[in-house]
Design an enzyme around this catalytic site. Structure first.
Site, PDB file in Angstrom:
ATOM      1  N   ASN A   9       2.215  10.452  -4.145  1.00  0.00           N
ATOM      2  CA  ASN A   9       2.285  11.889  -3.858  1.00  0.00           C
ATOM      3  C   ASN A   9       3.383  12.471  -4.746  1.00  0.00           C
ATOM      4  OD1 ASN A   9       2.597  14.442  -2.798  1.00  0.00           O
ATOM      5  ND2 ASN A   9       3.512  13.755  -0.864  1.00  0.00           N
ATOM      6  N   TRP A  10       2.964  13.195  -5.764  1.00  0.00           N
ATOM      7  CA  TRP A  10       3.950  13.727  -6.717  1.00  0.00           C
ATOM      8  C   TRP A  10       4.689  14.946  -6.178  1.00  0.00           C
ATOM      9  CZ3 TRP A  10       1.447  13.751 -12.326  1.00  0.00           C
ATOM     10  CH2 TRP A  10       1.099  12.445 -12.682  1.00  0.00           C
ATOM     11  N   LYS A  11       4.239  15.459  -5.051  1.00  0.00           N
ATOM     12  CA  LYS A  11       4.842  16.668  -4.458  1.00  0.00           C
ATOM     13  C   LYS A  11       4.926  17.780  -5.516  1.00  0.00           C
ATOM     14  CE  LYS A  11       7.441  13.744  -1.344  1.00  0.00           C
ATOM     15  NZ  LYS A  11       8.336  13.727  -0.213  1.00  0.00           N
ATOM     16  N   HIS A  97       0.577  16.704   5.651  1.00  0.00           N
ATOM     17  CA  HIS A  97       1.871  16.103   5.284  1.00  0.00           C
ATOM     18  C   HIS A  97       2.982  16.800   6.075  1.00  0.00           C
ATOM     19  CE1 HIS A  97       5.355  14.858   2.933  1.00  0.00           C
ATOM     20  NE2 HIS A  97       4.597  13.893   2.452  1.00  0.00           N
ATOM     21  N   GLU A  99       5.804  17.768   5.280  1.00  0.00           N
ATOM     22  CA  GLU A  99       6.448  18.900   4.594  1.00  0.00           C
ATOM     23  C   GLU A  99       5.629  20.179   4.790  1.00  0.00           C
ATOM     24  OE1 GLU A  99       6.945  16.938   0.815  1.00  0.00           O
ATOM     25  OE2 GLU A  99       8.501  15.685   1.713  1.00  0.00           O
ATOM     26  N   GLU A 169       3.612   8.339   8.546  1.00  0.00           N
ATOM     27  CA  GLU A 169       4.834   8.674   7.825  1.00  0.00           C
ATOM     28  C   GLU A 169       5.880   9.190   8.803  1.00  0.00           C
ATOM     29  OE1 GLU A 169       4.029   9.399   3.416  1.00  0.00           O
ATOM     30  OE2 GLU A 169       3.827  11.329   4.408  1.00  0.00           O
ATOM     31  N   GLY A 175      11.774  10.532   1.957  1.00  0.00           N
ATOM     32  CA  GLY A 175      12.752  11.029   0.996  1.00  0.00           C
ATOM     33  C   GLY A 175      14.189  10.740   1.381  1.00  0.00           C
ATOM     34  N   SER A 215       9.926   6.392   2.064  1.00  0.00           N
ATOM     35  CA  SER A 215      10.857   5.609   1.246  1.00  0.00           C
ATOM     36  C   SER A 215      10.312   4.230   0.875  1.00  0.00           C
ATOM     37  CB  SER A 215      12.220   5.507   1.932  1.00  0.00           C
ATOM     38  OG  SER A 215      12.782   6.799   2.090  1.00  0.00           O
ATOM     39  N   GLY A 236       6.180   8.699  -2.299  1.00  0.00           N
ATOM     40  CA  GLY A 236       6.657   9.947  -2.876  1.00  0.00           C
ATOM     41  C   GLY A 236       7.523   9.681  -4.094  1.00  0.00           C
ATOM     42  N   GLY A 237       8.835   9.658  -3.881  1.00  0.00           N
ATOM     43  CA  GLY A 237       9.798   9.550  -4.982  1.00  0.00           C
ATOM     44  C   GLY A 237       9.504   8.432  -5.973  1.00  0.00           C
TER      45      GLY A 237
HETATM   46  C1  PEP Z   1       5.815  11.251   0.876  1.00  0.00           C
HETATM   47  O1  PEP Z   1       5.966  12.176   0.103  1.00  0.00           O
HETATM   48  O2  PEP Z   1       4.790  11.211   1.561  1.00  0.00           O
HETATM   49  C2  PEP Z   1       6.848  10.205   0.957  1.00  0.00           C
HETATM   50  C3  PEP Z   1       6.638   9.203   1.756  1.00  0.00           C
HETATM   51  O3  PEP Z   1       7.954  10.374   0.182  1.00  0.00           O
HETATM   52  P1  PEP Z   1       9.072   9.235  -0.150  1.00  0.00           P
HETATM   53  O4  PEP Z   1       8.330   8.017  -0.596  1.00  0.00           O
HETATM   54  O5  PEP Z   1       9.885   9.844  -1.255  1.00  0.00           O
HETATM   55  O6  PEP Z   1       9.835   8.991   1.089  1.00  0.00           O
END
Ligand code: PEP
Length: 252
Positions: A9-11, A97, A99, A169, A175, A215, A236-237
């Site tokens: 997920n590049w957000k 999600h 967010e 999640e 994050g 994470s 994500g990251g």
């Molecule tokens: C996400 O964006 O769904 C996520 C899990 O981010 P991260 O891996 O950065 O925690």
């Protein structure tokens, strides 16, 4: 058997140029190290989907969006429809999600409409569910997560549910660098599968892929993937750099 899915997920990161650079590096990486017992997915921002689609066609990497609006077309300023996503070659769409739940205020009713609409248009929804830290501390993690699951899938016929991807999640792990322990993640994945079994039957529950997100990094993917009910990761990251994402894709 469930084919593991590693999704990035590049957000709201990556211009088109940066996205092309990352995709080229990922394609090079999967060419040398890819084992096709797993599926790989990237979900760039809307602006990069169209230019990236031709690079990914006939490659082992699938393309997905991070959101959509549940209507084919219409006066919905700023929104993107499932027809548009289908049209440019998207196969998946992330929905619900945290967010979007927390920052944009999406609720279960809207997310459920999105899941149903995605399925109707041949897009595979990646339905995100998970509790906040205060909810976990109050002992409500399972109730909240299973409530979001039930609501999100509420508009689907039982035979559609087997094709949905669920991403557990925990919000406090996204994050933050804090990951759920493999044991805690496995326990929630097992609870999700149990709820699917009681609503839709064991064979559907056994078919649904449940990803862990929060994470996920190169140094924790292997132990997470060793859990029996963890069928992949939503990253994500660590999906923003080829080296870390490829290491996650190549989990042991
Ligand atoms: C996400 O964006 O769904 C996520 C899990 O981010 P991260 O891996 O950065 O925690």
């Amino acid at each position: 058997m469930r084919t593991p899915l590693i999704a990035g997920n590049w957000k709201m990161y990556k211009t088109v140029g940066e996205g092309v650079e990352l995709v080229e590096a990922l394609l090079k990486g999967v060419e040398v190290g890819y084992v096709d017992d797993r599926q790989v997915l990237i979900c760039p921002p809307f602006t990069a989907l169209y230019p990236l689609a031709p690079l990914l066609a006939d490659s082992p990497i699938a393309l997905g969006a991070q959101n959509m609006y549940p209507a084919d077309q219409g006066a919905f300023t700023g929104e993107v429809s499932p027809v548009m996503l289908q049209d440019i070659g998207c196969q998946f769409v992330i929905l619900g999600h945290s967010e979007r739940r927390q920052i944009v205020g999406e609720d279960d009713a809207l997310i459920s409409q999105k899941v149903t609409s995605a399925m109707e248009h041949g897009l595979t929804p990646v339905l995100c569910v998970g509790e906040t830290k205060p909810q976990r501390d109050a002992g409500e993690a399972e109730t909240v997560t299973l409530g979001q699951l039930r609501a999100g899938l509420g508009g689907l016929a039982a035979e559609q549910v087997r094709d949905v991807v669920i991403a557990y999640e925990p919000v406090w792990a996204i994050g933050t660098g804090v990951t759920a322990t493999p044991g805690d993640a496995q326990a929630m994945h097992a609870a999700i599968r149990g709820a699917l079994a009681s609503h839709y039957g064991q064979s559907t529950a056994d078919a649904v892929r449940i990803l862990y997100g929060g994470s996920v990094k190169p140094d924790n993917i292997d132990v997470l993937m060793a859990q029996p009910d963890i069928d992949g990761a939503l990253v994500g990251g660590a999906s923003l750099q080829a080296e870390s994402f490829l290491r996650i894709v190549n989990f042991q």
